[in-house]
Design a protein around this motif. Structure first.
Motif, PDB file in Angstrom:
ATOM      1  N   ASN A  86       0.804  -1.224   0.000  1.00  0.00           N
ATOM      2  CA  ASN A  86       0.000   0.000   0.000  1.00  0.00           C
ATOM      3  C   ASN A  86       0.834   1.270   0.000  1.00  0.00           C
ATOM      4  O   ASN A  86       0.294   2.356  -0.242  1.00  0.00           O
ATOM      5  CB  ASN A  86      -0.923   0.025   1.223  1.00  0.00           C
ATOM      6  CG  ASN A  86      -2.128  -0.887   1.076  1.00  0.00           C
ATOM      7  OD1 ASN A  86      -2.436  -1.341  -0.027  1.00  0.00           O
ATOM      8  ND2 ASN A  86      -2.803  -1.160   2.171  1.00  0.00           N
ATOM      9  N   ASP A  87       2.134   1.144   0.261  1.00  0.00           N
ATOM     10  CA  ASP A  87       2.943   2.348   0.462  1.00  0.00           C
ATOM     11  C   ASP A  87       4.267   2.309  -0.293  1.00  0.00           C
ATOM     12  O   ASP A  87       5.352   2.403   0.309  1.00  0.00           O
ATOM     13  CB  ASP A  87       3.198   2.554   1.957  1.00  0.00           C
ATOM     14  CG  ASP A  87       1.920   2.722   2.747  1.00  0.00           C
ATOM     15  OD1 ASP A  87       1.341   3.812   2.702  1.00  0.00           O
ATOM     16  OD2 ASP A  87       1.494   1.741   3.387  1.00  0.00           O
ATOM     17  N   SER A 124      -0.469   2.801   9.752  1.00  0.00           N
ATOM     18  CA  SER A 124       0.095   3.006   8.414  1.00  0.00           C
ATOM     19  C   SER A 124      -0.715   4.025   7.626  1.00  0.00           C
ATOM     20  O   SER A 124      -0.143   4.852   6.895  1.00  0.00           O
ATOM     21  CB  SER A 124       0.146   1.675   7.660  1.00  0.00           C
ATOM     22  OG  SER A 124      -1.150   1.218   7.304  1.00  0.00           O
ATOM     23  N   SER A 125      -2.031   4.000   7.782  1.00  0.00           N
ATOM     24  CA  SER A 125      -2.879   4.976   7.091  1.00  0.00           C
ATOM     25  C   SER A 125      -2.635   6.379   7.619  1.00  0.00           C
ATOM     26  O   SER A 125      -2.556   7.345   6.846  1.00  0.00           O
ATOM     27  CB  SER A 125      -4.360   4.597   7.268  1.00  0.00           C
ATOM     28  OG  SER A 125      -4.641   3.330   6.710  1.00  0.00           O
ATOM     29  N   GLU A 175       0.739   7.611   6.387  1.00  0.00           N
ATOM     30  CA  GLU A 175       0.659   7.949   4.966  1.00  0.00           C
ATOM     31  C   GLU A 175       0.021   9.318   4.772  1.00  0.00           C
ATOM     32  O   GLU A 175       0.495  10.136   3.964  1.00  0.00           O
ATOM     33  CB  GLU A 175      -0.153   6.888   4.235  1.00  0.00           C
ATOM     34  CG  GLU A 175      -0.268   7.115   2.733  1.00  0.00           C
ATOM     35  CD  GLU A 175      -1.116   6.059   2.063  1.00  0.00           C
ATOM     36  OE1 GLU A 175      -1.234   6.113   0.821  1.00  0.00           O
ATOM     37  OE2 GLU A 175      -1.657   5.181   2.764  1.00  0.00           O
ATOM     38  N   ASP A 178       1.909  12.752   3.300  1.00  0.00           N
ATOM     39  CA  ASP A 178       1.381  13.440   2.120  1.00  0.00           C
ATOM     40  C   ASP A 178       0.874  14.849   2.430  1.00  0.00           C
ATOM     41  O   ASP A 178       0.715  15.657   1.516  1.00  0.00           O
ATOM     42  CB  ASP A 178       0.244  12.617   1.503  1.00  0.00           C
ATOM     43  CG  ASP A 178       0.743  11.352   0.841  1.00  0.00           C
ATOM     44  OD1 ASP A 178       1.929  11.324   0.463  1.00  0.00           O
ATOM     45  OD2 ASP A 178      -0.038  10.391   0.707  1.00  0.00           O
ATOM     46  N   HIS A 232       6.574  13.186   1.920  1.00  0.00           N
ATOM     47  CA  HIS A 232       6.809  11.910   1.248  1.00  0.00           C
ATOM     48  C   HIS A 232       7.681  12.117   0.005  1.00  0.00           C
ATOM     49  O   HIS A 232       8.704  11.448  -0.169  1.00  0.00           O
ATOM     50  CB  HIS A 232       5.461  11.281   0.872  1.00  0.00           C
ATOM     51  CG  HIS A 232       5.587   9.992   0.108  1.00  0.00           C
ATOM     52  ND1 HIS A 232       4.510   9.236  -0.263  1.00  0.00           N
ATOM     53  CD2 HIS A 232       6.666   9.314  -0.376  1.00  0.00           C
ATOM     54  CE1 HIS A 232       4.913   8.161  -0.911  1.00  0.00           C
ATOM     55  NE2 HIS A 232       6.219   8.194  -0.999  1.00  0.00           N
ATOM     56  N   PHE A 255       8.866   2.012   5.272  1.00  0.00           N
ATOM     57  CA  PHE A 255       7.558   2.337   5.839  1.00  0.00           C
ATOM     58  C   PHE A 255       7.059   1.210   6.741  1.00  0.00           C
ATOM     59  O   PHE A 255       6.465   1.460   7.793  1.00  0.00           O
ATOM     60  CB  PHE A 255       6.559   2.597   4.714  1.00  0.00           C
ATOM     61  CG  PHE A 255       5.411   3.466   5.108  1.00  0.00           C
ATOM     62  CD1 PHE A 255       5.513   4.849   5.048  1.00  0.00           C
ATOM     63  CD2 PHE A 255       4.221   2.914   5.549  1.00  0.00           C
ATOM     64  CE1 PHE A 255       4.449   5.664   5.412  1.00  0.00           C
ATOM     65  CE2 PHE A 255       3.152   3.710   5.919  1.00  0.00           C
ATOM     66  CZ  PHE A 255       3.262   5.091   5.857  1.00  0.00           C
ATOM     67  N   CYS A 299       6.244   1.500  10.793  1.00  0.00           N
ATOM     68  CA  CYS A 299       5.017   1.056  11.462  1.00  0.00           C
ATOM     69  C   CYS A 299       5.307  -0.019  12.509  1.00  0.00           C
ATOM     70  O   CYS A 299       4.559  -0.154  13.489  1.00  0.00           O
ATOM     71  CB  CYS A 299       4.033   0.502  10.432  1.00  0.00           C
ATOM     72  SG  CYS A 299       3.406   1.717   9.262  1.00  0.00           S
TER      73      CYS A 299
END
Length: 398
Positions: A28-29, A331-332, A335, A339, A353, A378, A382
């Motif tokens: 996802n990252d 993690s969300s 992120e 950003d 980022h 990343f 986490c």
């Protein structure tokens, strides 16, 4: 034949769940979405990659954990009514976590995405747990699973789609926008926009975690429930014997599911976006094979008697698996922070980022390797807070 045997701790489930969460964060990252190795990205439509196996494996393990948790509470004398309220409360909390994260960083109500990974986890957890509390008979649960898979195929194959016509006749079967699942997603989003004044679809005209495709997702979770029943039913005084027997059974059944899914895909293509029934069988079969391997390695003898190398491999997975929802939510949040936070670069203000990736990881240009390096960084980022919780034995239970 019901799940009534005493429950013991299965490290295999924790290890596989932690590995799944770590891989979920990894895919996802990436550092650069234009520079991603093919196996680390989703299939565009029909077909599958290793990344497409991550989410169904997590739901499968949610199903396994439901059996352990429900049996433990019932054995402690918790009333069924209280258990039902606990299930609904937990599902609601997971959904609210998703909505709060989705509202960040500006808390604009107008375009909140109601669908999503955590929303699907909440719904599938609630549905599978309520079914298991209602009936712990594996035959009934297996029949419900089959009905969901066959019923979903019937709906997508034979029900006309308004504005498009009959699938396979007036419009190509599983057309991205001309299928019943996408049509209902658009209808639901229109309803939420009108009455709740919010709503958004991930793909604009459809959503990979949409409304109708939740039905086969529940079937994926029920496959995990059936597996959990088998694990607890076979848990006896000789753990090594039951472990070997279970591992063989899971591997054989998993291989059968994979073959059946591939066969069904001739008429009902494997498609993660629509969560097709053939995809459920394929992903569930691979999850079973993965659990069989982990079960063979980690559940045959007490933890302290295992080889040091085995414990070293399992440890980071156990850390992630012990607080899976926390790790994914973290993690969300990270992120969003990377950003949103801006730093002053040579060419103006840039997202943290972008600046950090270009400055540290991709100084000589962005490649698949540098993008993967950022993703690994990343995951480690986490891991550290999750490890701190694990070290203090703080396990967040929503």
């Amino acid at each position: 034949m019901t799940a009534t045997a005493p429950t013991r701790r299965f490290l295999s489930v924790d290890v596989l769940r932690g590995l799944t969460v770590a891989f979920m964060i990894l895919v996802n990252d990436p550092g650069d979405w234009k520079r991603v190795y093919a196996p680390l990205d989703h299939a565009e439509w029909n077909g599958w990659t290793s990344t497409d196996l991550v989410f169904p494996t997590f739901l499968f393990l949610v199903g396994c954990s439901i059996v352990f948790a429900v049996q433990s509470r019932l054995r402690r004398g918790v009333a069924r009514s209280s258990l039902l309220l606990q299930i609904l409360r937990r599902a609601l909390v997971i959904f609210l976590i998703k909505m709060c994260i989705g509202a960040l960083p500006y808390f604009h109500w107008t375009h909140l995405r109601i669908f999503g990974v955590l929303t699907r986890i909440a719904v599938c957890y609630a549905a599978a747990a309520l079914l298991f509390v209602w009936t712990r008979n594996w035959r009934v649960l297996a029949a419900v699973t089959v009905a969901l898979l066959v019923g979903y195929w019937v709906l997508l194959r034979f029900v006309p789609v308004p504005g498009y016509g009959h699938p396979g006749v007036d419009v190509p079967f599983l057309d991205p926008n001309g299928n019943l699942t996408s049509y209902l997603d658009r209808g639901f989003n229109t309803w939420t926009q009108r009455w709740l004044h919010t709503g958004a679809l991930y793909r604009g005209t459809r959503d990979p975690e949409g409304l109708l495709s939740t039905l086969p997702s529940i079937a994926t979770t029920l496959l995990g429930v059936l597996t959990g029943i088998r694990l607890t039913r076979e848990a006896g005084p000789d753990a090594r014997v039951s472990t070997r027997r279970n591992a063989v059974v899971f591997a054989i059944v998993g291989a059968g599911c994979v073959l059946l899914g591939e066969l069904w895909s001739v008429w009902f293509p494997i498609n993660k976006n629509l969560w097709t029934s053939s995809y459920v069988l394929l992903a569930g079969g691979i999850a079973l094979i993965g659990l069989a391997l982990c079960h063979w390695i980690f559940d045959g003898e007490p933890w302290q008697q295992r080889h040091a190398a085995v414990r070293a491999i399992a440890w980071p997975c156990l850390v992630f698996g012990s607080n899976a929802i926390f790790a994914y939510a973290l993690s969300s949040l990270l992120e969003i922070g990377f950003d949103t936070i801006k730093v002053h670069a040579a060419d103006g203000w840039r997202a943290l980022h972008f600046w950090l990736y270009r400055t540290v990881f991709a100084r000589g240009g962005s490649t698949e390797n540098t993008s993967l390096a950022w993703a690994v960084f990343f995951v480690v980022l986490c891991f550290v807070p999750t490890w701190l919780l694990w070290r203090r034995k703080w396990f967040l239970r929503v």
